[in-house]
Design a protein around this motif. Structure first.
Motif, mmCIF file in Angstrom:
data_model
loop_
_atom_site.group_PDB
_atom_site.id
_atom_site.type_symbol
_atom_site.label_atom_id
_atom_site.label_comp_id
_atom_site.label_asym_id
_atom_site.label_seq_id
_atom_site.Cartn_x
_atom_site.Cartn_y
_atom_site.Cartn_z
ATOM 1 N N LYS A 210 17.183 0.821 -33.429
ATOM 2 C CA LYS A 210 15.854 0.516 -32.924
ATOM 3 C C LYS A 210 15.560 -0.974 -33.034
ATOM 4 O O LYS A 210 15.867 -1.591 -34.049
ATOM 5 C CB LYS A 210 14.796 1.312 -33.703
ATOM 6 N N LYS A 211 14.956 -1.524 -31.991
ATOM 7 C CA LYS A 211 14.548 -2.928 -32.031
ATOM 8 C C LYS A 211 13.447 -3.098 -33.062
ATOM 9 O O LYS A 211 12.484 -2.333 -33.086
ATOM 10 C CB LYS A 211 14.072 -3.373 -30.651
ATOM 11 N N ASN B 74 19.653 -13.499 -23.990
ATOM 12 C CA ASN B 74 18.327 -13.178 -24.521
ATOM 13 C C ASN B 74 18.489 -11.975 -25.445
ATOM 14 O O ASN B 74 18.748 -10.867 -24.988
ATOM 15 C CB ASN B 74 17.378 -12.864 -23.360
ATOM 16 N N MET B 75 18.360 -12.193 -26.771
ATOM 17 C CA MET B 75 18.751 -11.198 -27.755
ATOM 18 C C MET B 75 17.590 -10.767 -28.647
ATOM 19 O O MET B 75 16.686 -11.548 -28.941
ATOM 20 C CB MET B 75 19.864 -11.758 -28.643
ATOM 21 N N ASN B 76 17.639 -9.511 -29.090
ATOM 22 C CA ASN B 76 16.720 -8.976 -30.079
ATOM 23 C C ASN B 76 17.518 -8.265 -31.162
ATOM 24 O O ASN B 76 18.652 -7.835 -30.930
ATOM 25 C CB ASN B 76 15.735 -7.992 -29.440
ATOM 26 N N TYR B 77 16.902 -8.108 -32.344
ATOM 27 C CA TYR B 77 17.597 -7.465 -33.463
ATOM 28 C C TYR B 77 17.371 -5.953 -33.442
ATOM 29 O O TYR B 77 16.253 -5.479 -33.226
ATOM 30 C CB TYR B 77 17.122 -8.034 -34.801
ATOM 31 N N TYR B 78 18.470 -5.199 -33.706
ATOM 32 C CA TYR B 78 18.428 -3.738 -33.777
ATOM 33 C C TYR B 78 18.916 -3.300 -35.155
ATOM 34 O O TYR B 78 19.941 -3.784 -35.643
ATOM 35 C CB TYR B 78 19.295 -3.120 -32.680
ATOM 36 N N ASN B 79 18.192 -2.366 -35.776
ATOM 37 C CA ASN B 79 18.536 -1.922 -37.131
ATOM 38 C C ASN B 79 19.613 -0.839 -37.102
ATOM 39 O O ASN B 79 20.191 -0.532 -36.059
ATOM 40 C CB ASN B 79 17.286 -1.446 -37.880
#
Length: 321
Positions: free
Chosen positions: A59-60, A50-55
């Motif tokens: 920060k998500k 389960n993944m989210n993008y981080y800059n």
């Protein structure tokens, strides 16, 4: 048989990112950098991530700045990419010695839904600003890992390993496609590892993996080189060989991408996790579960990954390694 082989696991596609290539840190359990016991090991695994993008600030965010082609574009992306992987491995522990080392070989074909890295590949190839939604749910063949060099030496309470493997682009790859299953390029993995046994039931290990990537087919893009540091430890619970352990890793990009579609952004990610293994049939069939949580991610997807599966051991010798 002192070497416990039920711990083998490789889930190399479950937590990767666009600028990471194929290898993901913490793909091995702490004892698995070293050549296995003589015989054939067949692990069958399922993995969920389960993944989210981080800059670049860690920060998500739903905003991805795409500067792969000319002027930067601000893309609004769908977060919370969920991926599924099915992995059937073939691991062989050889008889005798090579260069006075125990030796083995490994082959890993993969079957997976598009991973977070493939989702990010899709996003970064978009040429205009706007909202983009990665919704593919297909399952297909991914890239294949082949490790023909797997050597390990023992010296007292220490053990050392040298591994060399390649990722072959066997998964489908087309630029801008939603249903890619692979990355479209070869990668070489060079790994050195050391293990120390401070007590009969305790092992600690550390490994460095250098991944060198090649030009992607049908695009003008060559992924930068990455360096991963893995470490961990395990504790033997009983004479059956049941085991628990912890692990961690940190991956960083050490060279720039190349080509007109190369990014000006470097990535990094860390992770920590734990595992437990249990012999269903002692020394023949083992089960395992493990979980990994990422941290310190920059310019990539990251999150939580869970894997479970069984390992089938077919020994060729009753003698200890």
């Amino acid at each position: 048989m002192k070497k416990i082989v039920s711990s083998f696991v490789l889930l190399l596609l479950s937590i990767s990112g666009y600028s990471q290539g194929h290898y993901s840190g913490s793909s091995f359990n702490p004892n698995d950098y070293f050549a296995p016991h003589e015989g054939l090991i067949i692990p069958v695994w399922y993995g969920f991530a389960n993944m989210n993008y981080y800059n670049g600030q860690g920060k998500k965010t739903d905003q991805l700045i795409n500067n792969f082609s000319g002027e930067p574009n601000s893309l609004t992306i769908k977060q919370n990419v969920k991926t599924h992987s099915f992995i059937l491995m073939g691991i062989y522990g050889g008889k005798g010695k090579i260069l006075n080392a125990n030796w083995g070989m490994m082959l890993i074909p993969t079957l997976n839904s598009p991973t977070a890295s493939i989702a990010l590949d899709y996003y970064t190839q978009q040429t205009g600003a706007g909202t983009y939604n990665f919704t593919n749910k297909n399952v297909g063949f991914g890239d294949m890992y082949i490790q023909p060099v797997w050597l390990s030496w023992k010296a007292g309470n220490f053990q050392y390993a040298l591994n060399y493997g390649v990722w072959a682009p066997t998964g489908k790859y087309e630029p801008n496609s939603l249903d890619n299953g692979g990355h479209g390029y070869w990668s070489q993995n060079i790994r050195v590892a050391v293990k120390y046994k401070p007590a009969p039931k305790i092992n600690v290990s550390a490994a460095h993996t250098l991944e060198i990537n090649h030009w992607q087919k049908k695009t003008d893009f060559k992924e930068g080189t990455h360096l991963t540091f893995d470490m961990g430890g395990s504790y033997l619970l009983n004479s059956r060989g049941d085991e628990i352990g912890v692990f961690g890793h940190f991956t960083t990009q050490i060279s720039d991408d190349k080509g007109t579609e190369g990014s000006k952004l470097s990535d990094q990610v860390g992770g920590v996790g734990g595992f437990v293994s249990y012999w269903i049939v002692p020394k023949k069939i083992g089960a395992m579960a493990r979980i990994t949580q990422n941290f310190s991610a920059e310019n990539r997807f990251a999150g939580t990954a869970f894997q479970t599966g069984i390992n089938i051991l077919i020994p060729t010798s009753k003698e200890e390694h």
